[in-house]
Design a protein around this motif. Structure first.
Motif, PDB file in Angstrom:
ATOM      1  N   GLU A   1     -40.979   2.305  12.198  1.00  0.00           N
ATOM      2  CA  GLU A   1     -40.270   1.420  11.277  1.00  0.00           C
ATOM      3  C   GLU A   1     -41.192   0.349  10.723  1.00  0.00           C
ATOM      4  OE1 GLU A   1     -36.352  -1.565  11.244  1.00  0.00           O
ATOM      5  OE2 GLU A   1     -37.096  -0.689  13.107  1.00  0.00           O
ATOM      6  N   GLU A   2     -42.071  -0.195  11.578  1.00  0.00           N
ATOM      7  CA  GLU A   2     -43.003  -1.230  11.126  1.00  0.00           C
ATOM      8  C   GLU A   2     -44.016  -0.665  10.131  1.00  0.00           C
ATOM      9  OE1 GLU A   2     -43.124  -4.166  15.050  1.00  0.00           O
ATOM     10  OE2 GLU A   2     -44.168  -2.240  15.093  1.00  0.00           O
ATOM     11  N   ILE A   3     -44.492   0.543  10.405  1.00  0.00           N
ATOM     12  CA  ILE A   3     -45.427   1.182   9.472  1.00  0.00           C
ATOM     13  C   ILE A   3     -44.730   1.504   8.157  1.00  0.00           C
ATOM     14  CG2 ILE A   3     -46.857   3.234   9.090  1.00  0.00           C
ATOM     15  CD1 ILE A   3     -47.420   3.278  12.088  1.00  0.00           C
ATOM     16  N   ALA A   4     -43.493   1.981   8.246  1.00  0.00           N
ATOM     17  CA  ALA A   4     -42.740   2.337   7.040  1.00  0.00           C
ATOM     18  C   ALA A   4     -42.467   1.108   6.172  1.00  0.00           C
ATOM     19  CB  ALA A   4     -41.432   3.013   7.425  1.00  0.00           C
ATOM     20  N   LEU A   5     -42.168  -0.034   6.787  1.00  0.00           N
ATOM     21  CA  LEU A   5     -41.911  -1.258   6.027  1.00  0.00           C
ATOM     22  C   LEU A   5     -43.139  -1.650   5.209  1.00  0.00           C
ATOM     23  CD1 LEU A   5     -40.168  -3.701   5.288  1.00  0.00           C
ATOM     24  CD2 LEU A   5     -41.024  -4.829   7.367  1.00  0.00           C
ATOM     25  N   ALA A   6     -44.312  -1.567   5.821  1.00  0.00           N
ATOM     26  CA  ALA A   6     -45.544  -1.893   5.108  1.00  0.00           C
ATOM     27  C   ALA A   6     -45.777  -0.916   3.961  1.00  0.00           C
ATOM     28  CB  ALA A   6     -46.725  -1.879   6.073  1.00  0.00           C
ATOM     29  N   ASP A   7     -45.548   0.367   4.209  1.00  0.00           N
ATOM     30  CA  ASP A   7     -45.718   1.376   3.161  1.00  0.00           C
ATOM     31  C   ASP A   7     -44.776   1.108   1.978  1.00  0.00           C
ATOM     32  OD1 ASP A   7     -47.779   2.911   4.220  1.00  0.00           O
ATOM     33  OD2 ASP A   7     -46.416   4.141   5.427  1.00  0.00           O
ATOM     34  N   GLN A   8     -43.515   0.792   2.284  1.00  0.00           N
ATOM     35  CA  GLN A   8     -42.535   0.530   1.231  1.00  0.00           C
ATOM     36  C   GLN A   8     -42.902  -0.704   0.420  1.00  0.00           C
ATOM     37  OE1 GLN A   8     -38.905   0.196   3.468  1.00  0.00           O
ATOM     38  NE2 GLN A   8     -39.009   2.322   4.201  1.00  0.00           N
ATOM     39  N   CYS A   9     -43.377  -1.738   1.120  1.00  0.00           N
ATOM     40  CA  CYS A   9     -43.747  -2.975   0.439  1.00  0.00           C
ATOM     41  C   CYS A   9     -44.919  -2.741  -0.509  1.00  0.00           C
ATOM     42  CB  CYS A   9     -44.096  -4.038   1.470  1.00  0.00           C
ATOM     43  SG  CYS A   9     -44.383  -5.674   0.769  1.00  0.00           S
ATOM     44  N   PHE A  10     -45.926  -2.009  -0.057  1.00  0.00           N
ATOM     45  CA  PHE A  10     -47.080  -1.766  -0.924  1.00  0.00           C
ATOM     46  C   PHE A  10     -46.709  -0.877  -2.103  1.00  0.00           C
ATOM     47  CE2 PHE A  10     -50.776   0.713  -2.240  1.00  0.00           C
ATOM     48  CZ  PHE A  10     -51.628  -0.322  -2.592  1.00  0.00           C
TER      49      PHE A  10
END
Length: 271
Positions: free
Chosen positions: A28-37
């Motif tokens: 989830e933490e990795i996905a949040l960063a991916d979505q933000c970028f």
């Protein structure tokens, strides 16, 4: 030497390394960063703002996001990977810092994210991007190629971090073989083995730090910040070893003079 060899791992082994971080950070933490970028890349700043901590949602932040979005190349990224991940817990609040790097056709782009758990889920507390002309892996690698673009100061400190301990160890061996009284010899050995002050340099960024009141065993060290962290070289002034070499000629001469005196006395007794 083993650590230096491991530093040369190939890019193909790191091209898709998200699974390697799952033991440390959640998907989830990795996905949040991916979505933000991805939202930033598409200039969907409202979507980026929605993922930020409420305290950061203001006009100044939007202006900063505009500048950050302008840094992102217009092409699609060729590949991406995670360079570094750290997790800290303060007063029961988990904070995760992730560093991603994206390869574009003509440049590298590095994005740093700091995420925290909140009552309404994960939120981003900090988010920065910067363009690079080399990958973080290349900047962090200890290789002959790195010598061509590293600042002179970085190379000098890194070299000293290897040379100083070698100099100290050689001096310690010579001290053991030097004709000094054993009580003084052990005190000199202790003085020789400890370096004073400490100058450190980050191999990747070139940032330096200096600590005046530091005592370092063997006068140098080479550390790595975790499996994906940067190398840090530290060196200290080998003050004890330097003073020893200044004092040693006098001790050797005194010992030779004493031997001559003993030999003369033995000759007189024989006569």
């Amino acid at each position: 030497m083993l650590a230096l060899a491991l530093a040369h791992a190939s890019w193909s082994a790191r091209a898709d390394n998200r699974a390697q971080f799952h033991a440390l950070v959640s998907a989830e933490e990795i996905a949040l960063a991916d979505q933000c970028f991805e939202a930033l890349r598409k200039h969907d700043l409202a979507a980026v703002e929605a993922k930020l901590d409420p305290s950061l949602r203001n006009a100044a932040t939007m202006a900063t996001l505009e500048k950050m979005a302008s840094l992102v190349p217009p092409q699609d990224p060729v590949s991406s990977d995670i360079f570094q991940g750290t997790v800290t817990t303060t007063n029961g609040v988990r904070s995760t810092r992730l560093t991603f790097q994206y390869l574009f056709p003509e440049a590298w782009l590095v994005a740093d994210f700091t995420e925290e758990e909140a009552d309404n889920g994960l939120l981003i507390r900090d988010f920065t991007v910067r363009l690079m002309n080399r990958s973080l892996w290349e900047l962090n690698a200890i290789s002959p190629k790195a010598l061509t673009f590293k600042p002179t100061a970085t190379l000098l400190v890194a070299g000293a971090a290897v040379v100083v301990p070698t100099f100290i160890l050689i001096t310690a061996v010579v001290c053991l073989l030097t004709p000094i009284r054993w009580r003084r010899k052990w005190l000199w050995l202790l003085f020789i083995l400890i370096g004073v002050t400490e100058l450190s340099v980050d191999w990747m960024t070139g940032e330096t730090s200096f600590h005046l009141l530091n005592f370092v065993l063997l006068g140098g060290s080479v550390l790595k910040g975790g499996a994906y962290g940067g190398w840090v070289f530290s060196m200290s002034l080998p003050l004890g070893a330097m003073i020893f070499w200044v004092k040693r000629p006098g001790w050797v001469e005194d010992h030779a003079r004493l031997l001559e005196q003993v030999e003369l006395e033995m000759r007189k007794e024989d006569l």
